[in-house]
Scaffold this active site. Structure first.
Site, PDB file in Angstrom:
ATOM      1  CG  ASP A 195      40.600  12.520  18.375  1.00 49.54           C
ATOM      2  OD1 ASP A 195      40.254  13.322  18.859  1.00 49.54           O
ATOM      3  OD2 ASP A 195      40.091  11.355  18.598  1.00 49.54           O
ATOM      4  CG  ASP A 230      39.748  14.558  23.125  1.00 46.68           C
ATOM      5  OD1 ASP A 230      39.994  15.947  22.846  1.00 46.68           O
ATOM      6  OD2 ASP A 230      38.666  13.957  22.782  1.00 46.68           O
ATOM      7  CD  GLU A 231      41.328  17.231  18.906  1.00 46.97           C
ATOM      8  OE1 GLU A 231      40.891  16.900  17.647  1.00 46.97           O
ATOM      9  OE2 GLU A 231      40.850  18.182  19.360  1.00 46.97           O
TER      10      GLU A 231
END
Length: 408
Positions: free
Chosen positions: A9, A105-106
């Site tokens: 993350d 974002d992960e």
């Protein structure tokens, strides 16, 4: 041998990208937010320094500035964030070929086959952290687990809150670390499900993990069993690099700048959503047979509905999708103000083959759509549009140059 799964993350991703590009803001609280004159003027990301003043994601920008009046405000650059996310994906593929993007974002990665190159999973995670920071200037937090669900919860509940930014959650510490948490912290439990579980006396994850699975299955079927398995850290789903390779549905969501209470205004939004979905379907050479409408009301009330209908034919024409969406909305709307709406086309099939209809004027629709698409590609979405988009309720022109409702 247990698998070694990472959930990676990017810390306050949008804000971190801005700080990486502007070192002069490194020691200042920074907020990424949309246009403060519209409802899009909400906090999309706040750096750790801003969070120390109480700024939270999704709160109105004006409210955030009351808490942190000296914060640096940056307008989002969505295309740049997408580009950085792609760079992270490419970097991770240097460590393993099993990389599955989960969001912008992960990313999930299966590091099992790379373990022999490192002393421990922790050493692998630290090397990935250093590589991402060197490549992008963004700090990564990493959850480690024997499966995706434990890796995700390791990152969300522990990795994001310790100094190292890394945490491993496995069968040896799940009872000590995960089970004491409130039931609302369990992955997959939303606000409504949390209320149902609390009403059953299930207040902590441990309560659900030790609840009779038969009763959960009787009440919620497969979903009840899935929640029980998640509470016990059971997950057999693999890290799948091709998860997003095959299109399963095409949709478009819009958060409105104010509450829409007039059905004529809402129909303008449904029409614009339907036309956008149709355009995307044609661009990707798909038709679909199932049209879905999702509507959300005032955020605090968690109101809204989701409905779908199966068409007698597959389509990628805007008016076909709109008529189905309008019918679903009209039949289900409770006359409460609408804050957000989405239209989705699913049960997709290749556009090259379709069932002929003597009365549907398919050839005429195809020629018209091809001409409109060509104009869109050359001159943009505002070069030609349907009459209702001239009404004040329209969001067409306001969103024409945005990605996901945010500036590029």
């Amino acid at each position: 041998m247990e698998r070694i799964i990472f959930l990676i993350d990017m810390q306050t991703f949008y804000a971190s990208c801005e700080k990486a590009d502007h070192p002069e803001f490194r020691d200042k609280p920074l907020i990424v937010a949309g246009d403060p004159k519209r409802r899009s003027g909400i906090v999309l990301a706040a750096c750790p320094l801003a969070r120390e003043f109480g700024v939270t994601t999704a709160e109105p920008l004006g409210q955030a500035l009351k808490k942190c009046p000296h914060a640096v405000i940056r307008r989002p650059r969505m295309q740049h964030y997408i580009d950085v996310s792609v760079r992270v994906t490419r970097l991770l593929k240097q460590f393993t070929d099993l990389v599955e993007p989960y969001s912008i974002d992960e990313q999930f990665v299966d590091m099992t086959g790379s373990l022999h190159f490192y002393k421990s999973p922790l050493a692998m995670a630290e090397q990935i952290q250093r590589s991402i920071a060197k490549e992008t200037g963004v700090r990564a937090r990493i959850g480690i687990g024997p499966n995706k669900v434990l890796a995700k919860m390791a990152c969300d509940h522990f990795g994001k809150h310790n100094k190292a930014g890394i945490f491993e959650l496995n069968r040896s510490n799940i009872e000590h670390c995960l089970w004491p948490l409130p039931i609302g912290e369990l992955f997959g439990v939303g606000h409504r499900m949390e209320q149902h579980l609390l009403g059953m006396g299930i207040r902590r994850i441990s309560h659900l993990a030790n609840f009779p699975i038969g009763l959960l299955r009787k009440k919620w079927g497969v979903n009840g069993e899935l929640l029980w398995m998640t509470a016990r850290g059971i997950d057999t789903s693999p890290v799948s690099p091709g998860t997003f390779g095959e299109q399963k549905e095409i949709g478009h969501h819009m958060t409105l700048p104010y509450d829409y209470a007039n059905i004529k205004d809402i129909r303008v939004i449904l029409l614009e959503l339907s036309e956008e979905v149709a355009y995307r379907a044609r661009a990707r050479k798909y038709r679909g047979r199932v049209v879905s409408v999702a509507v959300s009301g005032v955020f605090e009330r968690h109101s809204g509905f989701h409905r779908q209908i199966r068409l007698p034919f597959a389509t990628h024409f805007g008016m076909d999708i709109y008529r189905a969406a309008d019918r679903l909305f009209t039949e289900s709307w409770d006359r409460q103000p609408v804050r957000g709406a989405a239209v989705t086309l699913s049960d997709l099939q290749p556009a090259g083959s379709y069932q002929l209809d003597l009365f549907a004027c398919l050839e005429k629709k195809e020629r018209l759509s091809a001409a409109v698409d060509a104009i869109y590609r050359k001159y943009g979405k505002t070069a030609i549009f349907r009459g209702p988009s001239l009404m004040p309720a329209s969001q067409l022109r306001a969103r024409a140059d945005k990605i996901g409702g945010h500036y590029k």
